[in-house]
Design a protein around this motif. Structure first.
Motif, mmCIF file in Angstrom:
data_model
loop_
_atom_site.group_PDB
_atom_site.id
_atom_site.type_symbol
_atom_site.label_atom_id
_atom_site.label_comp_id
_atom_site.label_asym_id
_atom_site.label_seq_id
_atom_site.Cartn_x
_atom_site.Cartn_y
_atom_site.Cartn_z
ATOM 1 N N GLU A 295 9.506 -11.864 -15.145
ATOM 2 C CA GLU A 295 10.919 -11.580 -14.886
ATOM 3 C C GLU A 295 11.249 -10.107 -15.104
ATOM 4 O O GLU A 295 11.899 -9.459 -14.260
ATOM 5 N N ASN A 296 10.790 -9.545 -16.213
ATOM 6 C CA ASN A 296 11.121 -8.153 -16.535
ATOM 7 C C ASN A 296 10.440 -7.175 -15.587
ATOM 8 O O ASN A 296 11.015 -6.131 -15.251
ATOM 9 N N CYS A 297 9.242 -7.500 -15.141
ATOM 10 C CA CYS A 297 8.562 -6.631 -14.165
ATOM 11 C C CYS A 297 9.310 -6.637 -12.832
ATOM 12 O O CYS A 297 9.466 -5.592 -12.198
ATOM 13 N N LYS A 298 9.794 -7.802 -12.425
ATOM 14 C CA LYS A 298 10.550 -7.884 -11.175
ATOM 15 C C LYS A 298 11.831 -7.054 -11.277
ATOM 16 O O LYS A 298 12.179 -6.293 -10.352
ATOM 17 N N GLN A 299 12.553 -7.156 -12.377
ATOM 18 C CA GLN A 299 13.782 -6.386 -12.547
ATOM 19 C C GLN A 299 13.499 -4.884 -12.603
ATOM 20 O O GLN A 299 14.227 -4.085 -12.007
ATOM 21 N N ALA A 300 12.422 -4.499 -13.290
ATOM 22 C CA ALA A 300 12.071 -3.079 -13.380
ATOM 23 C C ALA A 300 11.655 -2.529 -12.023
ATOM 24 O O ALA A 300 11.998 -1.392 -11.662
ATOM 25 N N PHE A 301 10.965 -3.315 -11.237
ATOM 26 C CA PHE A 301 10.568 -2.881 -9.896
ATOM 27 C C PHE A 301 11.786 -2.745 -8.985
ATOM 28 O O PHE A 301 11.862 -1.820 -8.166
ATOM 29 N N ASP A 302 12.737 -3.666 -9.120
ATOM 30 C CA ASP A 302 13.962 -3.577 -8.319
ATOM 31 C C ASP A 302 14.716 -2.279 -8.639
ATOM 32 O O ASP A 302 15.228 -1.609 -7.740
ATOM 33 N N THR A 303 14.780 -1.940 -9.928
ATOM 34 C CA THR A 303 15.458 -0.705 -10.349
ATOM 35 C C THR A 303 14.768 0.532 -9.789
ATOM 36 O O THR A 303 15.420 1.502 -9.378
ATOM 37 N N ALA A 304 13.436 0.488 -9.739
ATOM 38 C CA ALA A 304 12.663 1.632 -9.254
ATOM 39 C C ALA A 304 12.503 1.647 -7.738
ATOM 40 O O ALA A 304 11.920 2.579 -7.187
ATOM 41 N N GLY A 305 12.998 0.620 -7.072
ATOM 42 C CA GLY A 305 12.878 0.555 -5.617
ATOM 43 C C GLY A 305 11.510 0.123 -5.129
ATOM 44 O O GLY A 305 11.147 0.379 -3.971
ATOM 45 N N ILE A 306 10.746 -0.534 -5.984
ATOM 46 C CA ILE A 306 9.415 -1.015 -5.607
ATOM 47 C C ILE A 306 9.530 -2.486 -5.217
ATOM 48 O O ILE A 306 10.125 -3.291 -5.940
ATOM 49 N N ILE A 307 8.972 -2.795 -4.070
ATOM 50 C CA ILE A 307 9.045 -4.162 -3.563
ATOM 51 C C ILE A 307 7.736 -4.885 -3.876
ATOM 52 O O ILE A 307 6.649 -4.384 -3.578
ATOM 53 N N GLN B 67 -3.408 -5.785 -5.512
ATOM 54 C CA GLN B 67 -3.178 -6.744 -6.582
ATOM 55 C C GLN B 67 -3.452 -6.087 -7.932
ATOM 56 O O GLN B 67 -4.536 -5.561 -8.174
ATOM 57 N N LEU B 68 -2.436 -6.126 -8.803
ATOM 58 C CA LEU B 68 -2.567 -5.568 -10.142
ATOM 59 C C LEU B 68 -2.751 -6.701 -11.141
ATOM 60 O O LEU B 68 -2.010 -7.686 -11.122
ATOM 61 N N ALA B 69 -3.752 -6.555 -12.005
ATOM 62 C CA ALA B 69 -3.986 -7.527 -13.068
ATOM 63 C C ALA B 69 -3.191 -7.103 -14.305
ATOM 64 O O ALA B 69 -3.317 -5.968 -14.767
ATOM 65 N N VAL B 70 -2.371 -8.005 -14.818
ATOM 66 C CA VAL B 70 -1.546 -7.738 -16.004
ATOM 67 C C VAL B 70 -1.976 -8.721 -17.084
ATOM 68 O O VAL B 70 -1.844 -9.935 -16.913
ATOM 69 N N TYR C 86 0.813 -1.212 0.000
ATOM 70 C CA TYR C 86 0.000 0.000 0.000
ATOM 71 C C TYR C 86 0.850 1.266 0.000
ATOM 72 O O TYR C 86 0.345 2.354 -0.265
ATOM 73 N N ASP C 87 2.147 1.121 0.286
ATOM 74 C CA ASP C 87 3.038 2.287 0.250
ATOM 75 C C ASP C 87 3.459 2.635 -1.178
ATOM 76 O O ASP C 87 4.025 3.711 -1.413
ATOM 77 N N THR C 88 3.179 1.757 -2.140
ATOM 78 C CA THR C 88 3.612 1.970 -3.525
ATOM 79 C C THR C 88 2.639 2.883 -4.269
ATOM 80 O O THR C 88 1.420 2.786 -4.091
ATOM 81 N N ASN C 89 3.199 3.749 -5.100
ATOM 82 C CA ASN C 89 2.379 4.588 -5.964
ATOM 83 C C ASN C 89 1.808 3.720 -7.090
ATOM 84 O O ASN C 89 2.553 3.178 -7.911
ATOM 85 N N ILE C 90 0.480 3.596 -7.114
ATOM 86 C CA ILE C 90 -0.159 2.697 -8.088
ATOM 87 C C ILE C 90 0.144 3.127 -9.516
ATOM 88 O O ILE C 90 0.469 2.307 -10.380
ATOM 89 N N LYS C 91 0.054 4.424 -9.791
ATOM 90 C CA LYS C 91 0.270 4.901 -11.155
ATOM 91 C C LYS C 91 1.693 4.608 -11.612
ATOM 92 O O LYS C 91 1.926 4.203 -12.755
ATOM 93 N N GLU C 92 2.667 4.802 -10.710
ATOM 94 C CA GLU C 92 4.060 4.522 -11.065
ATOM 95 C C GLU C 92 4.246 3.049 -11.393
ATOM 96 O O GLU C 92 4.911 2.689 -12.373
#
Length: 240
Positions: A217-229, A196-199, A156-162
């Protein structure tokens, strides 16, 4: 001799007609053999009649034998009928990937009594056509494109739009993800522990599993780069 010659000519003619109508080769061969032997039995009975031998007892014996064989082979006859229905109505073809009777695999061969599947881990499975034709069949190869339904959970701390923008960029950068129909990224559910986001990306059927794995895999790597857990799955205990 004329009768035997005629049976061969008629059988070849029937096979030729069926091939022109693009009927499955397995069914052409089976019906051809069935017609061939049925005509030969008819010729035999005709010859016996012309020789003055009574055929009533002979026909009665054939009828009794047919009834006994039919009762003894009920399961096999059911599989035979199922195989005929599958070949005629074609709910799937050879090389299609299907799910039926609790198993998933690629159709290797459609026989008269059973259908042969090869699983992803290279196991061979034979499914009786009777149960296969009477059950639900999911054909993953019939349509040219498929949609992957993925769920990614964030805190819930994550910006949904980001988070949605990052996932959208990941999908746009994957050449195997189809632009039409457009992929969907939306909020699926708000649980006690995560958003929960539907992709839902679309891909060609042959690229489906590659797109499925690459997206995660790519979403996990992109989230790691952006600091989103990514929020881990937490089984919620039932409340009294």
């Amino acid at each position: 001799f004329i009768g035997l010659w005629a049976t061969s000519i008629i059988t070849k003619l029937i096979k030729k007609i069926m091939r022109k109508r693009e009927i499955e080769p397995t069914l052409v061969l089976f019906i051809g053999n069935l017609v061939f032997w049925a005509l030969r039995i008819l010729v035999l009975i005709t010859v016996i009649t012309q020789l003055g031998i009574g055929t009533s007892s002979f026909v009665a014996i054939l009828g009794a034998a047919g009834l006994a064989i039919g009762l003894a082979l009920q399961g096999s006859l059911s599989n035979f009928a199922g195989g005929m229905l599958i070949i005629l109505f074609k709910p799937f073809r050879v090389n299609d990937t299907i799910e039926a009777q609790g198993v998933t695999g690629t159709v290797s061969e459609i026989q008269i009594f059973v259908t042969k599947l090869i699983t992803a881990n290279n196991q061979t499975i034979f499914i009786p056509n009777g149960s296969l034709s009477n059950g639900n069949i999911i054909n993953y190869s019939m349509e040219k494109i498929r949609r992957a339904d993925l769920t990614i959970a964030i805190s819930y701390d994550t910006n949904i739009k980001e988070a949605k923008d990052i996932i959208t960029a990941v999908l746009q950068n994957n050449p195997k993800v189809l632009q039409t129909p457009a992929a969907e990224v939306s909020v699926k559910n708000l649980t006690d522990t995560a958003i929960q986001l539907a992709v839902r990306p679309w891909a060609k059927s042959q690229d489906f599993w590659g797109v499925y794995a690459d997206t995660l895999e790519n979403c996990k790597q992109a989230f790691d780069t952006a600091g989103i857990i990514i929020q881990p799955f937490v089984k919620e205990s039932s409340k009294k």
